[in-house]
Structures are given as C-alpha cells and as structure tokens.
Design an enzyme around this catalytic site. Structure first.
Site, PDB file in Angstrom:
ATOM      1  N   HIS A   1       0.841  -1.208   0.000  1.00 57.49           N
ATOM      2  CA  HIS A   1       0.000   0.000   0.000  1.00 57.49           C
ATOM      3  C   HIS A   1       0.876   1.259   0.000  1.00 57.49           C
ATOM      4  O   HIS A   1       0.611   2.206  -0.727  1.00 57.49           O
ATOM      5  CB  HIS A   1      -0.884   0.048   1.258  1.00 57.49           C
ATOM      6  CG  HIS A   1      -1.891  -1.060   1.381  1.00 57.49           C
ATOM      7  ND1 HIS A   1      -2.024  -1.808   2.525  1.00 57.49           N
ATOM      8  CD2 HIS A   1      -2.836  -1.518   0.523  1.00 57.49           C
ATOM      9  CE1 HIS A   1      -3.002  -2.687   2.368  1.00 57.49           C
ATOM     10  NE2 HIS A   1      -3.505  -2.537   1.161  1.00 57.49           N
TER      11      HIS A   1
ATOM     12  N   LYS B   1     -16.026  -8.341   9.571  1.00 52.99           N
ATOM     13  CA  LYS B   1     -16.757  -8.440  10.846  1.00 52.99           C
ATOM     14  C   LYS B   1     -15.809  -8.328  12.036  1.00 52.99           C
ATOM     15  O   LYS B   1     -16.095  -7.671  13.002  1.00 52.99           O
ATOM     16  CB  LYS B   1     -17.528  -9.756  10.892  1.00 52.99           C
ATOM     17  CG  LYS B   1     -18.797  -9.670  10.079  1.00 52.99           C
ATOM     18  CD  LYS B   1     -19.755 -10.810  10.414  1.00 52.99           C
ATOM     19  CE  LYS B   1     -20.886 -10.885   9.401  1.00 52.99           C
ATOM     20  NZ  LYS B   1     -20.517 -11.642   8.189  1.00 52.99           N
TER      21      LYS B   1
END
Ligand code: PNS
Length: 163
Positions: free
Chosen positions: A18, A42
């Site tokens: 990234h 989640k």
C-alpha cells in the site's frame, strides 16, 4: 486543474505494498485520500481508529496525503470529496478479475470517476493484508513487508512471539 485521487481499501493492516502505491500516487496526483472502509470485515485485527492512526503516522511527512474513513458506496464518497480518480493497486493477474468488475461497476454508477490501476514494486506483488495477519499470528516474520509501526502494533497485540 488539480487532481484529487481516492485510494480506498480495508488497510487491515497497511502493508508496504500500500505504501508503495501511495508513494507512486503522490507523483501522479496533487492530493490523495487514503479512504478506509468502515466495517469491511466483521472482526478486523485493527480497529478503525488504529488503522487511521497508523496511516496518518506513516504519511505524516506527506502534506498531500489525507486519511479518512467512509461507508456506503465508494463512488458516492468520491463524488462528495469532489475527487476525479480512484486508485487501486494491481499485484497480479489474480487481482484482475475482481478489480475489473469493481472498476466497471463503479463506472456504471458514476461515469465521471476514472479508476487508475498502479503496479507496486515487484518485491511487494505477493503481499496482502490477509497473508500478513496469517503469517504473523502463526509466528512468522513480516519484517520489511509492513511499516515498522504496523510491526510494532502487531507485536503489542501479542499475537506472536517475535516479529
Ligand atoms: O482493501 P479491499 O478490501 O480490497 O478494498 C475493497 C473496497 C473497499 C475498495 C471495496 O470493497 C469498496 O469499494 N467498498 C465500498 C462499497 C462499494 O462501493 N461497493 C461497490 C464496489 S463496485
């Protein structure tokens, strides 16, 4: 006209892949917003606040890089920010199908926004946040694959003996 790009993702955690894409992006665009998707997973390893803090710290020397969070449709967020471009990294052919679908769906949703794909340096082409979490939590070394701050935060979480 100045170009504003949005680099969206889960960034759980931020990897050197990234960082490489963002470092290339600042040479192409006037400003980049790292846009972290709220509730992408989640049970993320890093909370939203931790992910924001890490990205801000890693890019603190870059005034043209901003860190933000978003939920809902990416194209709506990009439009709200009055950005013109979505940046995505393409590591390998395996990324292509999903990225192609997303880019075309996003174009259908908002034809004014262009997706730009960037290739990371080859030493990062096999890195993903998912693999970093798996390797680290099983005691493997992730040094050099994530920013030092991420390595430190992983260690603090006590998920492995040694980074
Ligand atoms: O880091 P990731 O998980 O590969 O990032 C995926 C992300 C956040 C870019 C994608 O899931 C996304 O844009 N989600 C927002 C909801 C949305 O706009 N979905 C339609 C995309 S075509």
């Amino acid at each position: 006209m100045s170009t504003l790009a949005v680099y969206p993702g889960s960034f759980d955690p931020l990897t050197n892949g990234h960082v490489d894409i963002i470092s290339r992006g600042v040479r192409m665009f006037d400003r980049i917003i790292i846009a972290i998707l709220v509730n992408a997973e989640k049970s993320p390893m890093f909370t939203m606040q931790e992910r924001v803090e890490i990205a801000r710290e890693v890019f603190k020397a870059y005034p043209q890089v901003e860190v933000d969070t978003f939920n809902g449709l990416l194209v709506d967020y990009v439009e709200r920010k009055q950005a013109q471009v979505i940046v995505r990294g393409l590591r390998a052919v395996s990324d292509f199908e999903f990225e192609f679908q997303m880019a075309l769906m996003n174009r259908r949703l908002n034809a004014k926004i262009e997706t730009v794909f960037m290739m990371p340096a080859e030493q990062y082409t096999y890195i993903s946040s998912r693999l970093i979490k798996e390797v680290f939590s099983l005691g493997g070394r992730v040094h050099g694959l994530v920013p030092e701050l991420v390595e430190q935060r992983l260690r603090e979480k006590g998920l492995a003996k040694e980074a």
